[in-house]
Design a protein around this motif. Sequence first.
Motif, mmCIF file in Angstrom:
data_model
loop_
_atom_site.group_PDB
_atom_site.id
_atom_site.type_symbol
_atom_site.label_atom_id
_atom_site.label_comp_id
_atom_site.label_asym_id
_atom_site.label_seq_id
_atom_site.Cartn_x
_atom_site.Cartn_y
_atom_site.Cartn_z
ATOM 1 N N PHE A 35 76.443 24.169 62.897
ATOM 2 C CA PHE A 35 77.265 23.130 63.515
ATOM 3 C C PHE A 35 76.456 21.856 63.709
ATOM 4 C CE2 PHE A 35 79.152 21.031 67.254
ATOM 5 C CZ PHE A 35 80.476 20.931 66.822
ATOM 6 N N ALA A 36 77.093 20.707 63.472
ATOM 7 C CA ALA A 36 76.445 19.409 63.669
ATOM 8 C C ALA A 36 77.460 18.430 64.235
ATOM 9 C CB ALA A 36 75.899 18.880 62.345
ATOM 10 N N GLU A 37 76.944 17.437 64.976
ATOM 11 C CA GLU A 37 77.803 16.400 65.536
ATOM 12 C C GLU A 37 77.170 15.030 65.338
ATOM 13 O OE1 GLU A 37 80.199 17.929 69.374
ATOM 14 O OE2 GLU A 37 78.048 17.646 69.685
ATOM 15 N N PHE A 38 78.029 14.059 65.031
ATOM 16 C CA PHE A 38 77.649 12.656 65.017
ATOM 17 C C PHE A 38 78.359 12.016 66.195
ATOM 18 C CE2 PHE A 38 77.149 14.127 60.743
ATOM 19 C CZ PHE A 38 75.984 13.498 60.312
ATOM 20 N N VAL A 39 77.608 11.717 67.222
ATOM 21 C CA VAL A 39 78.192 11.113 68.415
ATOM 22 C C VAL A 39 78.068 9.600 68.259
ATOM 23 C CG1 VAL A 39 78.105 10.965 70.920
ATOM 24 C CG2 VAL A 39 77.572 13.140 69.770
ATOM 25 N N LEU A 40 79.208 8.966 68.006
ATOM 26 C CA LEU A 40 79.272 7.527 67.792
ATOM 27 C C LEU A 40 79.919 6.874 69.005
ATOM 28 C CD1 LEU A 40 80.569 7.898 64.132
ATOM 29 C CD2 LEU A 40 78.237 7.370 64.834
#
Length: 134
Positions: A35-40
């Motif tokens: 799992f990965a997240e790009f928190v923009l």
Amino acid sequence: MNFASVRIITDDLDRLVEFYEKVTGVSAKRPAPVFAEFVLPSCTLAIGHSQTVQLFGAGTARAADNHTVIIEFRVHDVDAEYTRLKPLVDEWVQEPTTMPWGNRSALLRDPDGNLVNLFAPVTKEALERFSGRN
């Protein structure tokens, strides 16, 4: 209710994470190997390996099988982003074009075939519509 994120399911997490790191210029947070997240500032783009779908129940999602959603990123300059990303993107669906609703837009496919729209409001009406949004 608050919109939290969009999640892409993929069979090749590392490839898709690397692609979106290049597109967004943001390093992904990896709380788990699948799992990965790009928190923009305006949203979160999550990417989960197809193994994670089993946690939600069989048949809930299939990797690289999206034909209805466009992932959109508002950018400062569509033409500059097109030039920057042109060597990294295998398939451009639409070169920079000004749309009837006032956004300049370039449409590409990510490595799994998902549509990605890079856009910027450019007409007075579009700029007013986006006023106050991130």
